[in-house]
Design a protein around this motif. Structure first.
Motif, PDB file in Angstrom:
ATOM      1  N   LEU A  37      43.741  45.779   1.920  1.00 19.20           N
ATOM      2  CA  LEU A  37      44.188  45.963   0.537  1.00 19.20           C
ATOM      3  C   LEU A  37      45.652  46.376   0.484  1.00 19.20           C
ATOM      4  N   ASN A  38      46.089  47.178   1.439  1.00 13.12           N
ATOM      5  CA  ASN A  38      47.493  47.575   1.502  1.00 13.12           C
ATOM      6  C   ASN A  38      48.366  46.356   1.768  1.00 13.12           C
ATOM      7  N   THR A  39      47.924  45.499   2.678  1.00 10.14           N
ATOM      8  CA  THR A  39      48.663  44.271   2.972  1.00 10.14           C
ATOM      9  C   THR A  39      48.697  43.372   1.749  1.00 10.14           C
ATOM     10  N   LEU A  40      47.577  43.282   1.032  1.00  6.95           N
ATOM     11  CA  LEU A  40      47.527  42.484  -0.186  1.00  6.95           C
ATOM     12  C   LEU A  40      48.493  43.038  -1.233  1.00  6.95           C
ATOM     13  N   GLY A  41      48.548  44.348  -1.379  1.00  8.60           N
ATOM     14  CA  GLY A  41      49.465  44.962  -2.350  1.00  8.60           C
ATOM     15  C   GLY A  41      50.917  44.688  -2.040  1.00  8.60           C
ATOM     16  N   LEU A  46      50.329  38.415  -4.304  1.00 11.24           N
ATOM     17  CA  LEU A  46      49.905  39.276  -5.411  1.00 11.24           C
ATOM     18  C   LEU A  46      51.080  39.632  -6.313  1.00 11.24           C
ATOM     19  N   THR A  47      52.241  39.890  -5.735  1.00  9.62           N
ATOM     20  CA  THR A  47      53.396  40.239  -6.581  1.00  9.62           C
ATOM     21  C   THR A  47      53.846  39.055  -7.419  1.00  9.62           C
ATOM     22  N   SER A  48      53.650  37.832  -6.912  1.00  8.68           N
ATOM     23  CA  SER A  48      54.019  36.657  -7.724  1.00  8.68           C
ATOM     24  C   SER A  48      53.046  36.459  -8.879  1.00  8.68           C
ATOM     25  N   ILE A  49      51.800  36.848  -8.689  1.00  6.74           N
ATOM     26  CA  ILE A  49      50.806  36.733  -9.754  1.00  6.74           C
ATOM     27  C   ILE A  49      50.987  37.858 -10.767  1.00  6.74           C
ATOM     28  N   SER A  50      51.068  39.091 -10.253  1.00  7.55           N
ATOM     29  CA  SER A  50      51.176  40.250 -11.142  1.00  7.55           C
ATOM     30  C   SER A  50      51.792  41.420 -10.378  1.00  7.55           C
ATOM     31  N   GLY A  52      52.504  44.196 -11.672  1.00  5.77           N
ATOM     32  CA  GLY A  52      51.809  45.398 -12.137  1.00  5.77           C
ATOM     33  C   GLY A  52      50.543  45.669 -11.336  1.00  5.77           C
ATOM     34  N   ALA A  53      49.791  44.616 -11.023  1.00  6.09           N
ATOM     35  CA  ALA A  53      48.573  44.769 -10.227  1.00  6.09           C
ATOM     36  C   ALA A  53      48.914  45.226  -8.816  1.00  6.09           C
ATOM     37  N   ALA A  54      49.981  44.640  -8.260  1.00  4.12           N
ATOM     38  CA  ALA A  54      50.402  45.038  -6.917  1.00  4.12           C
ATOM     39  C   ALA A  54      50.837  46.496  -6.905  1.00  4.12           C
ATOM     40  N   ALA A  55      51.611  46.891  -7.919  1.00  5.85           N
ATOM     41  CA  ALA A  55      52.078  48.281  -8.005  1.00  5.85           C
ATOM     42  C   ALA A  55      50.900  49.229  -8.213  1.00  5.85           C
ATOM     43  N   ALA A  56      49.930  48.828  -9.040  1.00  8.67           N
ATOM     44  CA  ALA A  56      48.756  49.671  -9.295  1.00  8.67           C
ATOM     45  C   ALA A  56      47.916  49.832  -8.025  1.00  8.67           C
ATOM     46  N   GLY A  63      45.102  52.255   2.123  1.00 10.67           N
ATOM     47  CA  GLY A  63      45.668  51.916   3.425  1.00 10.67           C
ATOM     48  C   GLY A  63      44.680  52.258   4.524  1.00 10.67           C
ATOM     49  N   PRO A  64      45.087  52.037   5.752  1.00 14.00           N
ATOM     50  CA  PRO A  64      44.180  52.367   6.863  1.00 14.00           C
ATOM     51  C   PRO A  64      43.980  53.872   6.959  1.00 14.00           C
ATOM     52  N   MET A  65      42.850  54.273   7.517  1.00 13.84           N
ATOM     53  CA  MET A  65      42.594  55.704   7.703  1.00 13.84           C
ATOM     54  C   MET A  65      43.419  56.207   8.877  1.00 13.84           C
ATOM     55  N   THR A  66      44.086  57.300   8.686  1.00 16.18           N
ATOM     56  CA  THR A  66      44.922  57.860   9.735  1.00 16.18           C
ATOM     57  C   THR A  66      44.054  58.321  10.908  1.00 16.18           C
ATOM     58  N   GLY A  67      44.409  57.895  12.090  1.00 15.09           N
ATOM     59  CA  GLY A  67      43.710  58.330  13.304  1.00 15.09           C
ATOM     60  C   GLY A  67      42.365  57.695  13.517  1.00 15.09           C
ATOM     61  N   ASP A  68      42.108  56.572  12.842  1.00 18.05           N
ATOM     62  CA  ASP A  68      40.792  55.945  12.995  1.00 18.05           C
ATOM     63  C   ASP A  68      40.499  55.581  14.446  1.00 18.05           C
ATOM     64  N   PHE A  69      41.501  55.073  15.152  1.00 20.46           N
ATOM     65  CA  PHE A  69      41.253  54.679  16.549  1.00 20.46           C
ATOM     66  C   PHE A  69      41.005  55.895  17.433  1.00 20.46           C
ATOM     67  N   GLU A  70      41.577  57.047  17.093  1.00 19.30           N
ATOM     68  CA  GLU A  70      41.310  58.259  17.873  1.00 19.30           C
ATOM     69  C   GLU A  70      39.858  58.702  17.714  1.00 19.30           C
ATOM     70  N   LEU A  71      39.356  58.621  16.491  1.00 24.51           N
ATOM     71  CA  LEU A  71      37.962  58.982  16.233  1.00 24.51           C
ATOM     72  C   LEU A  71      37.004  57.983  16.873  1.00 24.51           C
TER      73      LEU A  71
END
Length: 195
Positions: A37-41, A46-50, A52-56, A63-71
């Motif tokens: 979703l972060n990459t999509l934003g 997405l920015t060419s379509i809207s 506002g949607a990208a900014a929202a 975004g990804p969870m911090t430290g997911d690979f450590e857990l």
């Protein structure tokens, strides 16, 4: 009675390992979804379509969870050791029996007993080395890079599961030796089931 205790202990560890593994799968899915979703934003699509949607979308902090690979790294290590007792007790380890199916029954019993003892010794060795590694991590105060949790916690969890695996492994080795000499079964499966 002792077999029932080993069975309960092994099953409890397998359930704990399964719960941890399930939590890790959920964590990974959430992290991958957040990263997507972060990459999509940030995408031009997405920015060419809207815009506002990208900014929202980006404003939500997705975004990804911090430290997911450590857990995941710590949790998978625990899960492996948590599944080891049930695998040991039920003879679930991989075997290569290309030639042993042609061996006489007595030789197969000797081989099964021998490898049970060897595998138990290896599990004890791994448990000991996990303890030594845990002590080293505790002494140096090493922490993970992102989450900054002490590395010895992962070693400690794995060590606890390895201790249970060692207890079950010792039972299996002794049971196999006694079974070899007496002919009475003390395992939930017979050596014939291995072939």
């Amino acid at each position: 009675m002792l077999l029932n205790l080993m069975e309960r202990l092994a099953r409890l560890m397998a359930i704990l390992g399964g719960l941890v593994l399930t939590a890790l799968v959920i964590l990974t899915c959430v992290s991958v979804l957040g990263r997507g979703l972060n990459t999509l934003g940030h995408s031009t699509f997405l920015t060419s379509i809207s815009e506002g949607a990208a900014a929202a979308l980006l404003a939500t902090g997705v975004g990804p969870m911090t430290g997911d690979f450590e857990l995941v790294e710590a949790g998978v290590a625990f899960s492996i050791f948590a599944f080891l007792p049930i695998c040991q007790l039920h003879g679930g380890h991989a075997t290569v029996d290309i030639f042993s199916t042609t061996f006489p029954r007595l030789l197969n019993r000797v081989l099964v007993t021998f490898w049970e003892v060897v595998l138990s010794a290896v599990i004890l060795l791994i448990t000991w080395r996990l303890f030594v590694g845990m002590e080293d991590k505790m002494n140096y105060g090493e922490t993970t890079f992102l989450l900054q949790f002490p590395v010895w916690w992962a070693y400690g969890a794995s060590f606890a599961a390895a201790v249970v695996a060692s207890i079950v492994a010792i039972y299996c080795a002794v049971a196999r030796v006694v079974e070899f000499f007496t002919g009475r079964s003390y395992m939930p499966y017979s050596e014939g089931a291995l072939h």
